[in-house]
Design an enzyme around this catalytic site. Structure first.
Site, PDB file in Angstrom:
ATOM      1  N   THR A 177       0.583  -1.443   0.177  1.00 51.67           N
ATOM      2  CA  THR A 177      -0.012  -0.179  -0.555  1.00 51.67           C
ATOM      3  C   THR A 177       0.609   1.611   0.321  1.00 51.67           C
ATOM      4  O   THR A 177       1.757   1.223   0.779  1.00 51.67           O
ATOM      5  CB  THR A 177      -1.185   0.005   1.055  1.00 51.67           C
ATOM      6  OG1 THR A 177      -1.703  -1.204   0.969  1.00 51.67           O
ATOM      7  CG2 THR A 177      -1.303   0.857   1.357  1.00 51.67           C
ATOM      8  N   VAL A 206     -12.527  -5.212   1.622  1.00 48.28           N
ATOM      9  CA  VAL A 206     -11.996  -3.644   1.911  1.00 48.28           C
ATOM     10  C   VAL A 206     -11.366  -3.796   2.455  1.00 48.28           C
ATOM     11  O   VAL A 206     -11.739  -4.669   3.841  1.00 48.28           O
ATOM     12  CB  VAL A 206     -13.039  -3.138   2.037  1.00 48.28           C
ATOM     13  CG1 VAL A 206     -12.726  -1.822   1.974  1.00 48.28           C
ATOM     14  CG2 VAL A 206     -14.496  -3.329   0.861  1.00 48.28           C
ATOM     15  N   GLY A 231      -4.947  -5.612   7.017  1.00 49.20           N
ATOM     16  CA  GLY A 231      -5.702  -4.185   7.509  1.00 49.20           C
ATOM     17  C   GLY A 231      -6.514  -4.968   8.175  1.00 49.20           C
ATOM     18  O   GLY A 231      -8.101  -3.625   9.123  1.00 49.20           O
TER      19      GLY A 231
END
Ligand code: ASP
Length: 311
Positions: A177, A206, A231
């Site tokens: 990322t 997500v 995440g």
């Protein structure tokens, strides 16, 4: 005179010298360098931290080495679904997109959501409709393709694993990322993050990157934060906002707040990764609990810093 400052990251994870050829190391460092310069140029010319963050993230999205924009990882269905968010610390305005396809620079779409819609986060088909309305071009799938990511996808499918990196071997974890935080000469803070998420992700997964408070947060009263890592843990730990809270409510320094969140709280729950953060005085923290983090920073009164491995 007030300082300006900017920091960028290109992901954290198991980044060890023997896993990176000298040529690749140079390529990563020069991309980080370019991203910093793009932001620094804006800040030095009295531009806004928001513009600097967008410009720096765009450079990294355009670079195939990182898991954002061109070079984003593959989903289980062999597509690219990207997430991004941006926040300005003066007005506490934020914009985010999740699960978007074929958009060259997701960070720009996130900014459009912030500035040209009444919402904070748009996802999937709705985000695509909004992008069309805003005049965005759609790139073909081939634009996002890189062979390395495709190899990782094949490995991940074979092993039936959701991989958190852009490595060839999926057990060497790397989170590619990208993100940026900036402080401008007016004392305004901003943060932005952009990602392809995780290789072999399924069911519209997500991560934290587009979630305000988890992967991204900016508030002029304390700090700007952009995260990279696994995440799911960053969402559960509300990482970016937790750094802010420790400063706001406990009066901790930026360094101390980042250390507690990344090296204690995240470690306790098994959350690997790191973050870049800036406070309103221009102090910078590049903090991670993994082997390394692609990172760079510069301040108006200090030399440029670029690093990959742990210290
Ligand atoms: N945080 C990102 C995600 O979980 C991954 C990364 O940092 O590379 O989607």
């Amino acid at each position: 005179m007030k300082p300006f400052a900017i920091a960028v990251h290109g992901g954290a994870g198991t980044i060890l010298p023997h896993l990176l050829t000298p040529e690749k190391e140079v390529a990563y460092k020069s991309a980080l360098h370019d991203a910093i310069l793009a932001g620094e140029k804006i800040l030095a010319a009295n531009g806004s931290s928001l513009d600097a963050v967008e410009a720096a993230v765009k450079v990294l999205e355009d670079c195939p080495l990182f898991n954002a924009g061109k070079g984003a990882v593959f989903t289980h269905d062999e597509t690219h679904e990207m997430d991004a968010s941006i926040m300005r610390g003066d007005l506490l305005m934020a914009g985010a997109v999740a699960g978007i396809k074929n958009i060259k620079n997701p960070i720009q779409l996130a900014r459009k959501v912030m500035e040209n819609s009444e919402h904070v986060m748009l996802c999937g088909n709705g985000a695509a409709q909004f992008a069309k309305k805003m005049g965005f071009d759609f790139e073909p799938d081939s634009y996002f393709y890189t062979e390395q990511r495709h190899e990782q996808w094949k490995n991940a499918i074979l092993e039936d694993k959701v991989a958190l990196d852009h490595n060839i071997k999926i057990d060497e974890k790397k989170f590619g990322t990208v993100g940026a935080v900036a402080l401008d000469l007016h004392g305004n803070l901003a943060a932005g993050t952009s990602t392809g998420g995780m290789t072999n992700k399924k069911f519209g997964r997500v991560g934290d990157s587009p979630i305000i408070g988890a992967g991204t947060y900016a508030n002029n009263s304390q700090c700007a934060v952009s995260c990279t890592g696994h995440g799911e843990f960053f969402i559960k730990a509300v990482v970016a906002y937790d750094v802010y809270c420790l400063m706001e409510y406990k009066q901790l320094s930026l360094e101390e707040a980042c250390r507690i969140v990344v090296k204690e709280k995240l470690v306790k729950i098994g959350g690997e990764g790191g973050l870049i953060a800036l406070d309103k005085s221009g102090n910078i923290s590049l903090c991670f609990n993994s082997e390394g983090m692609y990172r760079a920073s510069v301040k108006s009164n200090e030399a440029l810093f670029v690093a990959i491995y742990g210290d």
